[in-house]
Scaffold this motif. Structure first.
Motif, mmCIF file in Angstrom:
data_model
loop_
_atom_site.group_PDB
_atom_site.id
_atom_site.type_symbol
_atom_site.label_atom_id
_atom_site.label_comp_id
_atom_site.label_asym_id
_atom_site.label_seq_id
_atom_site.Cartn_x
_atom_site.Cartn_y
_atom_site.Cartn_z
ATOM 1 N N TYR A 111 -22.966 0.567 12.475
ATOM 2 C CA TYR A 111 -24.341 0.121 12.657
ATOM 3 C C TYR A 111 -25.247 1.261 12.177
ATOM 4 N N SER A 112 -26.237 0.915 11.342
ATOM 5 C CA SER A 112 -26.978 1.951 10.614
ATOM 6 C C SER A 112 -28.096 2.608 11.416
ATOM 7 N N HIS A 113 -28.667 1.910 12.410
ATOM 8 C CA HIS A 113 -29.800 2.441 13.154
ATOM 9 C C HIS A 113 -29.557 2.334 14.659
ATOM 10 N N ALA A 114 -30.319 3.134 15.398
ATOM 11 C CA ALA A 114 -30.179 3.105 16.857
ATOM 12 C C ALA A 114 -31.447 3.626 17.517
ATOM 13 N N ILE A 115 -31.671 3.145 18.712
ATOM 14 C CA ILE A 115 -32.683 3.716 19.599
ATOM 15 C C ILE A 115 -32.034 3.892 20.969
ATOM 16 N N TYR A 116 -32.545 4.860 21.746
ATOM 17 C CA TYR A 116 -31.974 5.011 23.087
ATOM 18 C C TYR A 116 -33.033 5.459 24.072
ATOM 19 N N TYR A 117 -32.699 5.225 25.339
ATOM 20 C CA TYR A 117 -33.566 5.603 26.448
ATOM 21 C C TYR A 117 -32.692 6.227 27.532
ATOM 22 N N TYR A 118 -33.108 7.425 27.994
ATOM 23 C CA TYR A 118 -32.367 8.114 29.062
ATOM 24 C C TYR A 118 -33.353 8.515 30.151
ATOM 25 N N GLN A 119 -32.974 8.246 31.391
ATOM 26 C CA GLN A 119 -33.799 8.609 32.534
ATOM 27 C C GLN A 119 -32.923 9.261 33.596
ATOM 28 N N TYR A 120 -33.355 10.443 34.047
ATOM 29 C CA TYR A 120 -32.643 11.146 35.107
ATOM 30 C C TYR A 120 -33.678 11.726 36.062
ATOM 31 N N VAL A 163 -30.512 17.407 26.768
ATOM 32 C CA VAL A 163 -30.217 15.974 26.838
ATOM 33 C C VAL A 163 -30.402 15.326 25.467
ATOM 34 N N SER A 164 -31.518 15.632 24.795
ATOM 35 C CA SER A 164 -31.790 15.049 23.481
ATOM 36 C C SER A 164 -30.693 15.397 22.481
ATOM 37 N N GLU A 165 -30.301 16.672 22.442
ATOM 38 C CA GLU A 165 -29.273 17.097 21.495
ATOM 39 C C GLU A 165 -27.935 16.429 21.803
ATOM 40 N N HIS A 166 -27.608 16.323 23.081
ATOM 41 C CA HIS A 166 -26.334 15.743 23.488
ATOM 42 C C HIS A 166 -26.268 14.253 23.126
ATOM 43 N N ILE A 167 -27.325 13.506 23.438
ATOM 44 C CA ILE A 167 -27.312 12.069 23.171
ATOM 45 C C ILE A 167 -27.507 11.795 21.679
ATOM 46 N N ASP A 168 -28.264 12.628 20.978
ATOM 47 C CA ASP A 168 -28.379 12.470 19.525
ATOM 48 C C ASP A 168 -27.004 12.512 18.865
ATOM 49 N N ALA A 169 -26.186 13.493 19.291
ATOM 50 C CA ALA A 169 -24.832 13.605 18.735
ATOM 51 C C ALA A 169 -23.992 12.383 19.101
ATOM 52 N N THR A 170 -24.150 11.884 20.315
ATOM 53 C CA THR A 170 -23.420 10.689 20.760
ATOM 54 C C THR A 170 -23.807 9.471 19.926
ATOM 55 N N VAL A 171 -25.105 9.286 19.722
ATOM 56 C CA VAL A 171 -25.597 8.133 18.955
ATOM 57 C C VAL A 171 -25.145 8.218 17.504
ATOM 58 N N ASN A 172 -25.188 9.385 16.921
ATOM 59 C CA ASN A 172 -24.722 9.548 15.540
ATOM 60 C C ASN A 172 -23.272 9.094 15.395
ATOM 61 N N PHE A 173 -22.441 9.506 16.343
ATOM 62 C CA PHE A 173 -21.029 9.139 16.274
ATOM 63 C C PHE A 173 -20.837 7.635 16.504
ATOM 64 N N LEU A 174 -21.593 7.069 17.443
ATOM 65 C CA LEU A 174 -21.503 5.631 17.696
ATOM 66 C C LEU A 174 -21.868 4.820 16.450
ATOM 67 N N CYS A 175 -22.894 5.253 15.744
ATOM 68 C CA CYS A 175 -23.297 4.550 14.520
ATOM 69 C C CYS A 175 -22.197 4.605 13.457
ATOM 70 N N LYS A 176 -21.573 5.755 13.321
ATOM 71 C CA LYS A 176 -20.488 5.881 12.343
ATOM 72 C C LYS A 176 -19.281 5.038 12.759
ATOM 73 N N LEU A 177 -18.977 5.060 14.048
ATOM 74 C CA LEU A 177 -17.802 4.351 14.545
ATOM 75 C C LEU A 177 -17.986 2.838 14.449
ATOM 76 N N SER A 178 -19.185 2.349 14.736
ATOM 77 C CA SER A 178 -19.440 0.901 14.749
ATOM 78 C C SER A 178 -19.963 0.376 13.416
ATOM 79 N N LEU A 221 -27.793 -0.400 19.232
ATOM 80 C CA LEU A 221 -27.341 -0.222 17.853
ATOM 81 C C LEU A 221 -27.797 -1.415 17.020
ATOM 82 N N CYS A 222 -28.237 -1.157 15.795
ATOM 83 C CA CYS A 222 -28.741 -2.219 14.917
ATOM 84 C C CYS A 222 -28.132 -2.100 13.527
ATOM 85 N N ALA A 223 -27.823 -3.261 12.920
ATOM 86 C CA ALA A 223 -27.298 -3.316 11.554
ATOM 87 C C ALA A 223 -28.099 -4.325 10.753
ATOM 88 N N ASP A 224 -28.209 -4.107 9.422
ATOM 89 C CA ASP A 224 -29.026 -4.989 8.591
ATOM 90 C C ASP A 224 -28.243 -6.186 8.048
#
Length: 410
Positions: A44-53, A27-42, A130-133
């Motif tokens: 936005y330089s930083h991000a935090i996430y929360y996943y619960q299953y 899960v961590s590896e999968h969402i890490d890759a997702t967040v990295n791409f979201l930051c590049k696409l948007s 997602l966060c930007a300065d």
């Protein structure tokens, strides 16, 4: 665009063993890759996430300086009111997130965007912030693109989790099936020796009755009766054990008398020993107690003693000696025969699964080849050790060490 720090994984509670821990990493590896791409696409330089299953929780951040408990708390708070929208500076959530980054990373977000999975599932949730300065608006069409991407990634994550879970269940079923096969093998192994004795005595009564006097005939009948009774008891015990454990090996230690175990094994194997004219000798104090699974250790002593009979040639004066004593706060059980012995190479590979099937005994006896493999497993399951000493053509000695027991706890 600011260079992003590597995402650091976090699980707020101690990682559970087995599948749960494996899924947390996936899960961590999968969402890490997702967040990295979201930051590049948007942009936005930083991000935090929360996943619960279900019972699994993973909270990650692009910076290790933010306390992970804080990441989880913020994401849970924002998820209830701001999924899929850009927060403005008047929002209390905006001020909270900005303060966290200022305190921990010397970075003050001017733009904050919350992405959430668009799913009706109550079992799981995914929130990405997602966060930007600098002030940076995400166009509506880009927001739609981000939402679609996160939904696709979320769906693929659920497929991965479900398939991994199904694979593990299949592996568990295969392990159970393999264990059941081994149960049948050990039952066959444990029953073969006493049945050899029963059949041998019955054969003498059928074909050599005229050569026997009444006393000899009665002795053979008594052997058959005693061995049949003991064998039935063993069969019933093994079958109940297999059914109760559902096809798996579980150990339930108790304090038991070592001499009682040795004598019960001798009762089972006495007919085989009589047929080969080999004496079974016991040097075990009546007050010696061990702490282990009684059925497992009975099976171990029986398997090794049965093998000793198997590989000792029929000869008057030959014997098999079973001794037990306390050594370094352990019960040491040694089983010494006067059989064919083994080479150093045979001793080295004796407990290896690859050595099966087993060889024939001195009188053509056959075994499953799994006996010693299972003996090693049973002894180690009980926190003990098993070793072998042997000289070719001079005999073999097995040394078993298991925890010492307490008679007062019997």
């Amino acid at each position: 665009m600011q260079v992003r720090a590597p995402i650091s994984s976090y699980t707020p509670t101690p990682a559970p063993e087995g599948l749960q821990a494996e899924l947390s990493v996936i899960v961590s590896e999968h969402i890490d890759a997702t967040v990295n791409f979201l930051c590049k696409l948007s942009r936005y330089s930083h991000a935090i996430y929360y996943y619960q299953y279900k019972d699994m929780v993973v909270a990650n951040s692009t910076t290790e300086s933010i306390p992970k408990e804080t990441v989880q708390e913020i994401c849970q708070q924002v998820a209830h009111c701001a999924k899929g929208e850009q927060l403005d500076s008047e929002s209390s959530n905006f001020e909270t997130i900005q303060g966290v980054f200022e305190d921990s990373h010397d970075f003050a977000p001017e733009s904050i965007y919350v992405v959430g999975n668009a799913t009706a599932s109550t079992e799981s949730t995914l929130t990405i912030i997602l966060c930007a300065d600098k002030t940076q608006l995400i166009p509506v069409d880009m927001q739609t693109c981000l939402d679609e991407y996160i939904l696709q990634r979320y769906s693929s994550l659920q497929i991965i989790i479900d398939s991994k879970t199904a694979y593990r269940h299949l592996a568990d079923l295969e392990e159970i099936n393999a264990s059941r096969i081994k149960y049948f093998s050990i039952i066959a192994h444990d029953l073969r020796a006493p049945f050899h004795g029963i059949l041998g005595c019955a054969d003498i009564l059928v074909h050599e009755r005229d050569t026997l006097d009444d006393e000899a005939s009665l002795r053979l009948v008594e052997y058959i009766n005693d061995t049949a009774q003991s064998t039935y008891s063993l069969l019933e015990s093994l079958l109940n054990w297999a059914m109760a454990e559902g096809g798996r090996f579980h150990f339930k230690p108790v304090h038991f008398n070592v001499n009682d175990v040795v004598q019960s094994v001798f009762d089972l194997l006495s007919a085989s020993a009589y047929k080969k004219n080999i004496k079974l000798k016991c040097d075990v104090a009546s007050h010696l107690y061990a702490y282990a699974d009684l059925r497992m250790m009975t099976s171990v002593v029986q398997n090794i003693t049965s093998n000793a009979l198997k590989f000792t040639a029929a000869h008057e004066g030959k014997s098999i000696m079973v001794c037990a004593k306390i050594v370094q706060n352990q019960i040491e059980i040694s089983i010494q025969d006067q059989g064919v012995g083994m080479t150093a190479v045979q001793c080295e590979r004796l407990f290896d699964q690859d050595t099966i099937p087993s060889t024939q005994g001195t009188s053509g006896e056959r075994g499953t080849g799994l006996g010693l493999v299972l003996c090693k497993r049973f002894v180690e399951n009980n926190g003990g050790t098993i070793a072998v000493e042997s000289i070719e053509n001079q005999g073999t000695r097995f040394i078993i060490r298991i925890p010492v027991g307490d008679v007062d706890l019997v």
